[in-house]
Scaffold this active site. Structure first.
Site, PDB file in Angstrom:
ATOM      1  N   ASP A   1       0.857  -1.185   0.000  1.00  0.00           N
ATOM      2  CA  ASP A   1       0.000   0.000   0.000  1.00  0.00           C
ATOM      3  C   ASP A   1       0.897   1.241   0.000  1.00  0.00           C
ATOM      4  OD1 ASP A   1      -2.930   1.073   0.643  1.00  0.00           O
ATOM      5  OD2 ASP A   1      -1.502   2.213   1.854  1.00  0.00           O
TER       6      ASP A   1
ATOM      7  N   GLU B   1      -4.846   2.459  -3.898  1.00  0.00           N
ATOM      8  CA  GLU B   1      -3.378   2.526  -4.008  1.00  0.00           C
ATOM      9  C   GLU B   1      -2.723   1.239  -3.510  1.00  0.00           C
ATOM     10  OE1 GLU B   1      -4.526   4.690  -0.131  1.00  0.00           O
ATOM     11  OE2 GLU B   1      -5.312   4.375  -2.146  1.00  0.00           O
TER      12      GLU B   1
END
Length: 294
Positions: free
Chosen positions: A170, A213
């Site tokens: 992430d 993301e």
């Protein structure tokens, strides 16, 4: 309405063709002799089936293979109609047979080419739809669905009963990039990071955009030590590369959680959940680090 009128025009064309052929056949031999009803019915059914296909071919207008099927079915209709009429006006003439069989062969050839091109187009469309269904539009990586399918495939293959490494990464503080520089800048960073991750993998390892993301990576025949080495390699590579956007250097880091999918796992989601928990531990411990699940 346009399509309906188009079908009517095609039906009229067939009716006129039958009328012309019947007149020519009658002129050639006006006497009807000993009708072979079995042949007449067979040829009549083939003529009717071909006529129906020809009339309803309009739905395929604009497709590159349409002209082959269009002319092919029309020629088959002419050939079958000629044969049907021959059952009424028993010519037995060589030129009629040669004409009929010649048209039949050309018609079948055109239909064969048309169907072949149709199948090729259908295959290409299926492949394209499959890629679209499993590919992330922005990054070109596998999407979540595609990644799960790939992971399932690896697990089902067994990979010699060796564990499969799963990495969930992430991007750190990614929201700040969107807030400070806009979503286009964020999209640019996502594309750059995707390329950076992909550059660190071999052709047996796969990466997908897990969502937002987040990225998911799978690596077969990978020990925990090898998996950690890969995670650190990816993490370091992203941290060492800034991304220029409108003259500004954007620095990004990534936190990664790792787990192993082993034969003892009930399903792949158990391993994914362990990697996800390890990711949260990396975040809690200061970000920009890799953590192996316990």
């Amino acid at each position: 309405m346009d399509y309906f009128s188009y079908k009517i025009r095609r039906a009229i064309l067939l009716a006129l063709s039958v009328a012309v052929l019947a007149i020519l056949d009658y002129i050639a031999n006006p006497n009807i002799k000993s009708v072979l009803y079995s042949n007449l019915i067979t040829e009549g059914i083939l003529t009717l089936m071909t006529a129906i296909l020809f009339v309803y071919m309009g739905e395929l207008r604009g497709r590159h293979f349409f002209k082959f099927l269009n002319y092919g079915f029309y020629l088959l209709f002419i050939s079958f109609t000629t044969d049907t009429l021959d059952q009424l006006f028993l010519h037995g003439r060589l030129q009629t047979t040669i004409l009929e069989k010649g048209i039949l062969i050309i018609g079948y050839l055109l239909v064969f080419i048309g169907i072949k091109q149709w199948l090729e187009e259908y295959t290409r469309m299926n492949k394209s739809l499959s890629r679209q269904a499993t590919t992330d539009d922005l990054t070109g990586l596998l999407n979540r669905r595609g990644f799960i399918q790939k992971l399932h495939s690896m697990a089902n293959d067994g990979v010699d009963s060796q564990p499969i490494a799963i990495l969930i990464g992430d991007l750190d503080n990614f929201k700040n990039i969107n807030d400070e520089h806009g979503h286009i800048a964020g999209d640019t960073v996502l594309k750059h990071c995707s390329a950076q991750i992909r550059s660190q993998l071999n052709n047996q390892q796969w990466v997908g955009r897990w969502g937002g993301e987040e990225f998911a990576i799978t690596s077969p025949k990978t020990t925990p030590e090898q998996a950690m080495k890969l995670a650190e390699q990816i993490r370091d590579h992203i941290a060492q590369n800034s991304y220029n956007y409108e003259g500004k250097d954007l620095n990004v880091t990534i936190s990664i959680g790792l787990s192993q999918l082993s034969p003892s796992d009930y399903n792949i989601y158990n391993a994914i959940q362990r990697a996800d928990k390890a990711l949260y531990q990396s975040k809690a411990n200061g970000r920009n680090r890799s953590t192996m699940s316990g």
